[in-house]
Design a protein around this motif. Structure first.
Motif, PDB file in Angstrom:
ATOM      1  N   UNK A 119      66.585   3.165  73.458  1.00 50.99           N
ATOM      2  CA  UNK A 119      67.592   4.167  73.103  1.00 50.99           C
ATOM      3  C   UNK A 119      66.848   5.318  72.431  1.00 50.99           C
ATOM      4  N   UNK A 120      67.029   6.518  72.961  1.00 51.53           N
ATOM      5  CA  UNK A 120      66.254   7.674  72.481  1.00 51.53           C
ATOM      6  C   UNK A 120      67.141   8.565  71.623  1.00 51.53           C
ATOM      7  N   UNK A 121      66.689   8.871  70.432  1.00 53.63           N
ATOM      8  CA  UNK A 121      67.410   9.773  69.544  1.00 53.63           C
ATOM      9  C   UNK A 121      66.576  11.030  69.297  1.00 53.63           C
ATOM     10  N   UNK A 122      67.240  12.185  69.231  1.00 59.90           N
ATOM     11  CA  UNK A 122      66.525  13.391  68.804  1.00 59.90           C
ATOM     12  C   UNK A 122      66.119  13.263  67.347  1.00 59.90           C
ATOM     13  N   UNK A 123      65.293  14.163  66.835  1.00 58.29           N
ATOM     14  CA  UNK A 123      64.843  14.062  65.444  1.00 58.29           C
ATOM     15  C   UNK A 123      66.000  13.946  64.454  1.00 58.29           C
ATOM     16  N   UNK A 124      65.786  13.124  63.448  1.00 60.14           N
ATOM     17  CA  UNK A 124      66.803  12.876  62.416  1.00 60.14           C
ATOM     18  C   UNK A 124      66.159  13.028  61.040  1.00 60.14           C
ATOM     19  N   UNK A 125      66.864  13.695  60.145  1.00 57.43           N
ATOM     20  CA  UNK A 125      66.359  13.937  58.790  1.00 57.43           C
ATOM     21  C   UNK A 125      66.021  12.649  58.054  1.00 57.43           C
ATOM     22  N   UNK A 126      66.802  11.614  58.268  1.00 55.00           N
ATOM     23  CA  UNK A 126      66.618  10.366  57.509  1.00 55.00           C
ATOM     24  C   UNK A 126      65.821   9.294  58.232  1.00 55.00           C
ATOM     25  N   UNK A 127      65.633   9.415  59.535  1.00 56.15           N
ATOM     26  CA  UNK A 127      64.957   8.365  60.296  1.00 56.15           C
ATOM     27  C   UNK A 127      63.612   8.799  60.875  1.00 56.15           C
ATOM     28  N   UNK A 128      63.454  10.061  61.199  1.00 60.75           N
ATOM     29  CA  UNK A 128      62.254  10.525  61.900  1.00 60.75           C
ATOM     30  C   UNK A 128      61.088  10.785  60.962  1.00 60.75           C
ATOM     31  N   UNK A 129      59.905  10.758  61.551  1.00 59.01           N
ATOM     32  CA  UNK A 129      58.682  11.192  60.882  1.00 59.01           C
ATOM     33  C   UNK A 129      58.148  12.407  61.648  1.00 59.01           C
ATOM     34  N   UNK A 130      56.924  12.860  61.293  1.00 58.09           N
ATOM     35  CA  UNK A 130      56.337  13.954  62.067  1.00 58.09           C
ATOM     36  C   UNK A 130      56.089  13.479  63.496  1.00 58.09           C
ATOM     37  N   UNK A 131      55.546  12.277  63.649  1.00 55.51           N
ATOM     38  CA  UNK A 131      55.362  11.697  64.982  1.00 55.51           C
ATOM     39  C   UNK A 131      56.543  10.774  65.299  1.00 55.51           C
ATOM     40  N   UNK A 132      56.540  10.192  66.500  1.00 56.01           N
ATOM     41  CA  UNK A 132      57.656   9.348  66.930  1.00 56.01           C
ATOM     42  C   UNK A 132      57.625   8.001  66.215  1.00 56.01           C
ATOM     43  N   UNK A 133      58.794   7.430  65.991  1.00 56.02           N
ATOM     44  CA  UNK A 133      58.883   6.105  65.360  1.00 56.02           C
ATOM     45  C   UNK A 133      59.820   5.222  66.174  1.00 56.02           C
ATOM     46  N   UNK A 134      59.611   3.917  66.072  1.00 55.72           N
ATOM     47  CA  UNK A 134      60.451   2.959  66.776  1.00 55.72           C
ATOM     48  C   UNK A 134      60.963   1.911  65.805  1.00 55.72           C
ATOM     49  N   UNK A 135      62.260   1.604  65.918  1.00 59.01           N
ATOM     50  CA  UNK A 135      62.893   0.537  65.151  1.00 59.01           C
ATOM     51  C   UNK A 135      63.569  -0.387  66.167  1.00 59.01           C
ATOM     52  N   UNK A 176      56.407  18.416  56.117  1.00 52.55           N
ATOM     53  CA  UNK A 176      55.770  17.644  55.046  1.00 52.55           C
ATOM     54  C   UNK A 176      56.587  17.691  53.759  1.00 52.55           C
ATOM     55  N   UNK A 177      57.178  18.828  53.507  1.00 52.80           N
ATOM     56  CA  UNK A 177      57.934  19.006  52.261  1.00 52.80           C
ATOM     57  C   UNK A 177      59.121  18.060  52.199  1.00 52.80           C
ATOM     58  N   UNK A 178      59.947  18.027  53.261  1.00 51.65           N
ATOM     59  CA  UNK A 178      61.150  17.175  53.169  1.00 51.65           C
ATOM     60  C   UNK A 178      60.813  15.704  53.396  1.00 51.65           C
ATOM     61  N   UNK A 179      59.738  15.391  54.137  1.00 48.24           N
ATOM     62  CA  UNK A 179      59.349  13.988  54.307  1.00 48.24           C
ATOM     63  C   UNK A 179      58.798  13.415  52.994  1.00 48.24           C
ATOM     64  N   UNK A 180      58.045  14.219  52.254  1.00 43.88           N
ATOM     65  CA  UNK A 180      57.559  13.780  50.940  1.00 43.88           C
ATOM     66  C   UNK A 180      58.711  13.573  49.973  1.00 43.88           C
ATOM     67  N   UNK A 181      59.683  14.478  50.016  1.00 44.80           N
ATOM     68  CA  UNK A 181      60.859  14.360  49.140  1.00 44.80           C
ATOM     69  C   UNK A 181      61.641  13.083  49.471  1.00 44.80           C
ATOM     70  N   UNK A 182      61.809  12.803  50.768  1.00 40.30           N
ATOM     71  CA  UNK A 182      62.536  11.603  51.186  1.00 40.30           C
ATOM     72  C   UNK A 182      61.799  10.337  50.754  1.00 40.30           C
ATOM     73  N   UNK A 183      60.463  10.364  50.854  1.00 38.34           N
ATOM     74  CA  UNK A 183      59.664   9.202  50.466  1.00 38.34           C
ATOM     75  C   UNK A 183      59.764   8.936  48.965  1.00 38.34           C
ATOM     76  N   UNK A 184      59.773  10.004  48.174  1.00 40.29           N
ATOM     77  CA  UNK A 184      59.764   9.847  46.726  1.00 40.29           C
ATOM     78  C   UNK A 184      61.152   9.538  46.155  1.00 40.29           C
TER      79      UNK A 184
END
Length: 1009
Positions: free
Chosen positions: A737-753, A773-781
């Motif tokens: 199942x393919x999803x377009x980029x998502x603020x809460x699920x995606x990374x810079x590269x592709x990910x699979x769950x 990088x800015x919003x991915x770092x914020x989400x991680x922290x």
């Protein structure tokens, strides 16, 4: 007498080669010649190598300049002086510091200051090794200058840059190109004097007859200069002599490593294995290649310790020593690899080891080699002026309009019809074409030398920051410097990343050993993938041409894939032997009928057809009676600079004469020679092909058992032969199942769950990397984002960048229509003051009244198309008119030898030419069910129906079969129109388009949005 000679390696200045300089010297009865290119030593070694052929004593040096401003000429008295000159030049090339006007004190060299420079600088004191150069044109001024009293310091410095008026004109054009100016605007100071030519020695002596002391000084200087490099066939390697502290210790270490590796690689050590190892070790010791093997072992051992994946290939993969040292994973006993291709007594250079690393690891490995060993540099290469580039550069120099330059560079105006300026462009373009434009870096070669590499050349510093010599691999080998090839490829990155993704996504299944390839060879699931050509994303076997070949050969085993890896190379195809190989493979009795008995006895496993590089050696040795050394010269001569060398021509003549002596017919001799000539320059060594097949099997194992994880790794490593869109499609066909980029699920590269793939932010071409990088770092922290407002409170972002994220539906988790989100974002960002620091209290947001808005299916598709480069739905759902037929790949068999009407979404097109030069196309497409099919457009159809870029095409053609491979010979073709983009259509059109077709929900290649 000529102390200041230039070749075209005085880049964008000189006008002829080092061999042409020697020819010029011979023509003018010159017995001693000094090569001094401007801030460059590319020609020096070959100049020394070739000089004896012209009965000229070679002397080398450097013309040190800042731009065209000549500071001084340095001439080496001997090899030590040459090394010091190279060291001095290298320092300035590495740092970019200007050359000083006063030469440093360099032992074992002579320094010549130009007459004009000494006058201007009023230099009046000279060291023992310093002189003043006087050219023919300087003689008129000498009697009236203060320098006439320096009688013991004056020498002849008649520069040589041109042979004739044509060279001078070419020089002016090169200078205009270098300065990026119109020829009419070229400053006189940028151009050398037209008098910089070579004259017969007797004429030169006559001109200087009134100043015999100048001639005597010059002769004395030349007499003190002697340079020597060993270019003989018995030359000693110049690579690092000992890996340890001594030859004896090297030998002990190699024997110890072989003893340890032997029992690891082989469960049963047979007499054949023992004999092969003993034979190889004897030759390796005898030819002085022990350190060469140990260095390669060192490199690969370091890679293993750091968990870097690598593949050792090249002719070195024919070696059992390389196999048990783990330099390569190819077993030469199992594959019966030809020992003499690996190494033989007649061969001065060691075997090739091409070691591939992941594209991410290669730079680290290169840095390790530079840190680990003392005298290291990259191999240089010469980027030459190509025809189109020359015409474009000269067109600008002559001031031609851009449209005329475009036509000329495409060959659109025959010289007979061109105006005078265009004719000049074509005339001088042919003269400049092929000249070196600049020195660059070889794709993979690294030199590790016993002594400083400045002994052979100056070095320069390219952007990557690794010192690089001025000469190429051919000259390096001539002088005994053998390169270590450290390459980068994405296939290894895909394998390594897949293993890591499996550990994360399916940890319970991650207990496999990816290096246990011997088990993969016997796996029926993997072998069936090869036989049916289900190899999308897999190293070296995914292209349409390889897919076609695998089906035609019905390859279902490792040895078959090894052969296919070499058969696909241009040489076998060009010689016509690819088709003949397939015929002999599939047709019982054809081999005995068509193959010459000698050829069949040499190559029984490939039906008497040359498939591997070593087959050239075998044919030359057994068929034509050349010794192994001559046979290897022939093999090497089939490509690159070696082809034009005298030793190659000599062996080529002997090949024919030996065949005549053996009583072969002229027709047979021509046939075999043409096969050798068309084949050898492109073929792989069998060990090389075997190495490729190892990596192919590793890729195929991962695709067979972890297909979704593998496709994600393929995408994250830059894809492969095809565009990302088709790997994503392939993943969907395998259940993802393919999803377009998502603020809460995606990374810079592709990910699979599980089986769900979230596309990476990297596909949003206009989204800035720093924003990702800015919003991915914020989400991680601080955790996932709860809403658009939460995101905007926590991340500093512009309205342009947030708009991209909203338009791709990256906030779909909110359940709010993206049109409404865009309104919100605009209102919040324009009404709220933004600050780039954490907030103590969450801001209060006003509730804006926003009208109800809807997003249509088509709007989503076109947004994706614009932002990702492709839609995530089936492209067939976007057609203006629904397809008139449902024919697809599954229907080809029932239409065999009949006409078919079929629609296809273009995957890739190969443009090629027939032997008469006419264009034709091979195209690969997806049908409406997402399956692949192939078409061919022969020249008359290709001329009438050219492809017009990406999209869906309707084909009418005949289904044909070649060796069981089905394709369509196109008769007619028409590109289909997509619906208008609803985002820009009027309201009436939009309402019509809002109604989805029934087929849309049923499409097998429909996306998930």
């Amino acid at each position: 007498m000529y102390l200041n000679c230039h070749t075209y390696y005085s880049l964008r200045f000189g006008t002829f080669s080092e061999e042409e300089l020697l020819q010029l010297g011979q023509k003018n009865q010159v017995k001693q010649l000094v090569l001094t290119d401007i801030n460059n030593t590319s020609a020096c070694l070959n100049f020394v190598r070739e000089a004896s052929k012209y009965n000229i004593k070679p002397i080398i040096g450097i013309d040190f300049r800042n731009g065209v401003d000549q500071c001084f000429v340095g001439i080496a008295k001997n090899n030590d002086g040459y090394q010091e000159l190279n060291k001095f030049l290298s320092h300035h090339l590495h740092t970019g510091i200007e050359i000083p006007q006063q030469a440093p004190v360099i032992e074992n060299t002579f320094t010549i200051y130009p007459f004009e420079k000494v006058l201007l600088n009023e230099k009046d004191k000279f060291l023992d090794n310093e002189f003043i150069g006087i050219s023919i044109k300087d003689l008129r001024r000498l009697p009236f200058s203060r320098l006439k009293t320096y009688s013991d310091k004056l020498v002849v410095q008649q520069p040589v840059t041109f042979r004739n008026k044509r060279d001078f004109n070419a020089h002016r054009l090169l200078r205009a190109i270098d300065n990026n100016v119109l020829l009419s605007k070229l400053e006189e100071k940028e151009v050398a004097s037209e008098s910089e030519q070579m004259y017969p020695i007797e004429n030169l002596v006559e001109v200087f007859s009134e100043y015999s002391f100048i001639l005597e000084n010059t002769e004395r200087l030349l007499h003190q200069c002697n340079i020597h490099f060993d270019f003989s066939t018995n030359r000693k390697p110049q690579n690092l002599k000992n890996y340890t502290t001594s030859k004896e210790d090297d030998q002990k270490l190699l024997e110890k490593l072989c003893k340890e590796g032997l029992i690891k690689r082989y469960t049963k050590i047979t007499k054949v294995i023992k004999n092969r190892l003993e034979k190889e070790l004897t030759l390796i010791k005898q030819m002085g290649f022990i350190s060469y093997f140990l260095i390669n072992w060192d490199i690969t051992s370091y890679a293993k310790k750091n968990d870097f994946y690598y593949v050792g290939r090249g002719s070195g993969a024919n070696s059992i020593v390389a196999y048990i040292l783990y330099i390569t994973d190819v077993d030469p006993i199992n594959l019966d690899l030809y020992f003499e291709r690996f190494i033989n007594l007649y061969r001065a250079n060691p075997p090739d080891f091409d070691i591939d690393f992941s594209w991410r690891d290669r730079e680290h490995m290169t840095q390790y080699i530079f840190n680990r060993f003392d005298h290291v540099a990259l191999v240089g290469t010469y980027v030459t002026f190509k025809r189109k580039g020359v015409i474009r550069e000269l067109g600008k120099v002559f001031g031609l309009p851009k449209d005329e330059i475009d036509i000329l560079s495409d060959g659109g105006i025959p010289s007979a019809k061109a105006d005078s300026m265009a004719r000049l462009v074509l005339k001088y373009g042919s003269l400049i074409e092929g000249m070196p434009n600049y020195v660059s870096v070889h794709a993979s070669g690294i030199l590790i030398s016993e002594k400083p590499l400045q002994s052979f050349s100056a070095t320069f510093m390219p952007p990557k920051g690794f010192a690089t010599v001025h000469f190429d691999m051919v000259i390096a080998e001539d002088v005994g410097l053998f390169k270590f090839d450290i390459l980068a490829q994405r296939g290894l990155g895909k394998i390594k990343d897949t293993v890591a993704i499996v550990k994360q996504n399916q940890p319970e299944k991650a207990n496999f050993d990816i290096h246990n390839v011997s088990e993969f060879y016997k796996n029926p699931v993997i072998n069936n993938l090869i036989k049916t050509a289900q190899c999308m994303g897999c190293f070296y076997v995914e292209s349409p041409a390889m897919r076609m070949l695998l089906k035609k050969l019905e390859v279902d085993n490792y040895l078959g894939l090894v052969a296919a890896s070499s058969i696909i190379r241009p040489g076998v195809s060009k010689s016509g032997m690819m088709r003949e190989y397939i015929l002999r493979h599939r047709t019982p009795g054809r081999t005995e009928e068509k193959a010459h008995p000698v050829m069949l006895s040499i190559m029984p496993e490939t039906y008497g057809v040359m498939v591997y590089q070593e087959d050239v050696i075998k044919v030359a040795h057994h068929f034509a009676g050349l010794d192994l050394g001559e046979a290897d010269v022939l093999r090497r001569g089939m490509s690159g600079k070696f082809r034009s060398r005298a030793e190659f021509e000599k062996v080529k003549d002997k090949f024919r004469s030996n065949c005549v002596t053996k009583g072969y017919s002229a027709q047979l001799i021509d046939e075999i020679w043409n096969q050798v000539a068309s084949f050898a320059g492109y073929a792989f060594a069998k060990g090389h092909s075997a190495s490729y097949a190892v990596e192919s099997y590793q890729s195929l194992f991962l695709r067979a058992y972890f297909p979704l994880e593998y496709i994600v790794a393929v995408l994250n490593n830059g894809g492969g032969f095809y565009r990302p869109e088709f790997y994503i499609h392939d993943a969907r066909m395998m259940g993802a199942t393919i999803h377009p980029p998502c603020i809460n699920q995606s990374q810079i590269s592709n990910v699979i769950y599980g089986t769900t793939i979230y596309l990476g932010m990297l596909y949003l071409r206009d989204l800035e990397h720093r924003v990702m990088e800015r919003f991915l770092n914020e989400r991680k922290q601080n955790g996932t984002f709860k809403s658009l407002e939460d995101f905007l409170d926590r991340v500093l972002i512009s309205i342009e960048q947030i708009s991209i994220l909203i338009r791709i539906d990256a906030f779909r988790f909110t359940g709010i229509n993206k049109h409404k989100l865009l309104w919100k974002a605009h209102l919040i960002l324009t009404k709220t003051k933004r600050v780039d620091h954490p907030k103590l209290f969450p801001p209060k947001h006003r509730n804006f009244q926003i009208p109800e808005l809807n997003t249509t299916y088509l709007e989503t598709a076109f947004e994706q198309w614009e932002l990702l480069g492709f839609p995530l739905c089936s492209p067939f759902n976007l057609l203006e008119e629904s397809p008139k037929t449902t024919n697809g790949q599954k229907d080809l068999a029932k239409y065999l030898n009949r006409k078919i009407d079929i629609y296809g979404y273009l995957v890739t097109v190969k443009n090629t030419s027939t032997h008469t030069g006419k264009r034709m196309y091979f195209a690969t497409l997806l049908d409406q069910n997402g399956e692949v099919f192939d078409t061919v457009l022969f020249p008359p159809i290709a001329a009438k129906y050219p492809f017009h870029g990406r999209g869906i095409y309707r084909f009418y053609g005949k289904v044909v079969s070649e060796f069981g491979f089905l394709s369509i010979e196109v008769i007619k073709m028409q590109k289909q129109k997509y619906v208008p983009d609803p985002r820009y259509a009027d309201m009436k059109t939009s309402k019509k388009l809002m109604k989805p077709r029934a087929s849309r929900k049923d499409s097998p290649i429909q996306g998930n949005s």
